[in-house]
Every structure is written in structure tokens, then in C-alpha cells.
Design a protein around this motif. Structure first.
Motif, PDB file in Angstrom:
ATOM      1  N   HIS A   1       0.827  -1.212   0.000  1.00 32.57           N
ATOM      2  CA  HIS A   1       0.000   0.000   0.000  1.00 32.57           C
ATOM      3  C   HIS A   1       0.859   1.258   0.000  1.00 32.57           C
ATOM      4  O   HIS A   1       0.525   2.253  -0.647  1.00 32.57           O
ATOM      5  CB  HIS A   1      -0.946   0.005   1.197  1.00 32.57           C
TER       6      HIS A   1
ATOM      7  N   ASN B   1       3.875   1.502  -1.344  1.00 32.08           N
ATOM      8  CA  ASN B   1       4.426   1.618  -2.695  1.00 32.08           C
ATOM      9  C   ASN B   1       3.375   2.111  -3.689  1.00 32.08           C
ATOM     10  O   ASN B   1       3.681   2.899  -4.588  1.00 32.08           O
ATOM     11  CB  ASN B   1       4.991   0.273  -3.156  1.00 32.08           C
ATOM     12  N   GLN B   2       2.126   1.670  -3.512  1.00 28.30           N
ATOM     13  CA  GLN B   2       1.049   2.132  -4.387  1.00 28.30           C
ATOM     14  C   GLN B   2       0.837   3.637  -4.210  1.00 28.30           C
ATOM     15  O   GLN B   2       0.709   4.376  -5.193  1.00 28.30           O
ATOM     16  CB  GLN B   2      -0.235   1.372  -4.079  1.00 28.30           C
TER      17      GLN B   2
ATOM     18  N   ASN C   1       3.645   5.578  -5.801  1.00 29.80           N
ATOM     19  CA  ASN C   1       3.507   5.626  -7.258  1.00 29.80           C
ATOM     20  C   ASN C   1       2.431   6.623  -7.683  1.00 29.80           C
ATOM     21  O   ASN C   1       2.599   7.328  -8.681  1.00 29.80           O
ATOM     22  CB  ASN C   1       3.202   4.244  -7.814  1.00 29.80           C
TER      23      ASN C   1
ATOM     24  N   SER D   1      -5.329   4.912  -0.133  1.00 32.60           N
ATOM     25  CA  SER D   1      -4.715   3.616  -0.408  1.00 32.60           C
ATOM     26  C   SER D   1      -3.905   3.107   0.787  1.00 32.60           C
ATOM     27  O   SER D   1      -3.781   1.905   0.981  1.00 32.60           O
ATOM     28  CB  SER D   1      -3.818   3.685  -1.649  1.00 32.60           C
TER      29      SER D   1
END
Length: 140
Positions: free
Chosen positions: A62, A64-65, A68, A134
Motif C-alpha cells: 500500500h 508503494n502504491q 507511485n 490507499s
């Protein structure tokens, strides 16, 4: 002569002991995904209201999401931060620092924008809130 030999031997022994002790004392865990923004000290405690409403850890996937999402929206701080790998979870402060640094960066970039929401363009505002959602972070 004996005194000089003893002094040299004692110095060498002390240096060897120090060299063996220092790396183990200074050994750091694998590189953490702390954001490039250093506006908030790493050891700073989160305010009680923020700590109470957020989880204690965030899954690495989560984090890393969210990183990004912010990097694709144009945050250089998010782009420079390291991906979380080799760990299952990261502390919530990594996520709150990422959000706060990106928010400040977007506000600075969007200071001359004609249409703003919370000091930034709606596109950046949406990216910040999508990243927070997220990670499951309510307050940053």
C-alpha cells in the motif's frame, strides 16, 4: 623497551576491540523507504489526534502504491523516496511524511494556479487523497 611494546600492544588490542564493536552498534536495518523530504524529523512523535486515527503500520504494498500515485502526479519527493521492499509493513510515519512532503511540494508548485483546492490544483488534491486512502491514513 618493554613499556613501549606493551603500549603498542594495548593500542592495537583496543583498536581491534573498537573496530569489532562499532559496526555491530551502528548496523542499520535495510534501506528504509523514508521520503526524500526532511521537513519532519524521523524521530518526531505524531500528534495524539493523528496517532489515534491512523493505523500503526502500513503494508509495504500500500505504501508503494501511494508512492507511485504521488510520483505519477508529479511529486519529486515521492519519486525520490525508496520503495519498501524486503519488509511486510512500514511505520505509519513513513506514509504521513510522504503525504505531508508531497502536499507541501504541490502547494509550492501550484501557488500561481488560478483554480485551487486546499492550496493546490484539483488534480494534485485528488492524488494526495487517493494516496492517503490507499494507505488507510486519515490525518497527516
Amino acid at each position: 623497551m618493554k613499556h613501549a611494546l606493551r603500549a603498542a600492544l594495548a593500542t592495537a588490542l583496543a583498536a581491534t576491540a573498537l573496530a569489532a564493536a562499532v559496526p555491530s552498534a551502528l548496523a542499520a536495518p535495510a534501506q528504509s523507504p523514508v521520503p526524500a523530504c526532511r521537513a519532519v524529523p524521523a524521530n518526531a512523535a505524531a500528534p495524539a489526534s493523528r496517532a489515534a486515527s491512523n493505523p500503526t503500520t502500513i503494508s509495504a504494498a500500500h505504501y508503494n502504491q501511494a508512492r507511485n500515485i504521488l510520483a505519477h502526479a508529479g511529486s519529486m519527493n515521492a519519486a525520490k523516496s525508496h520503495l519498501a521492499h524486503g519488509v511486510r509493513n512500514v511505520p505509519v510515519r513513513y506514509g504521513t511524511q510522504l503525504l505531508a512532503c508531497s502536499r507541501d511540494e504541490f502547494r509550492h508548485k501550484d501557488r500561481d494556479a488560478p483554480l485551487k483546492r486546499s492550496g493546490m490544483t484539483p488534480y494534485h488534491w485528488l492524488a494526495i487523497h487517493d494516496a492517503a486512502k490507499s494507505m488507510g491514513i486519515n490525518r497527516w
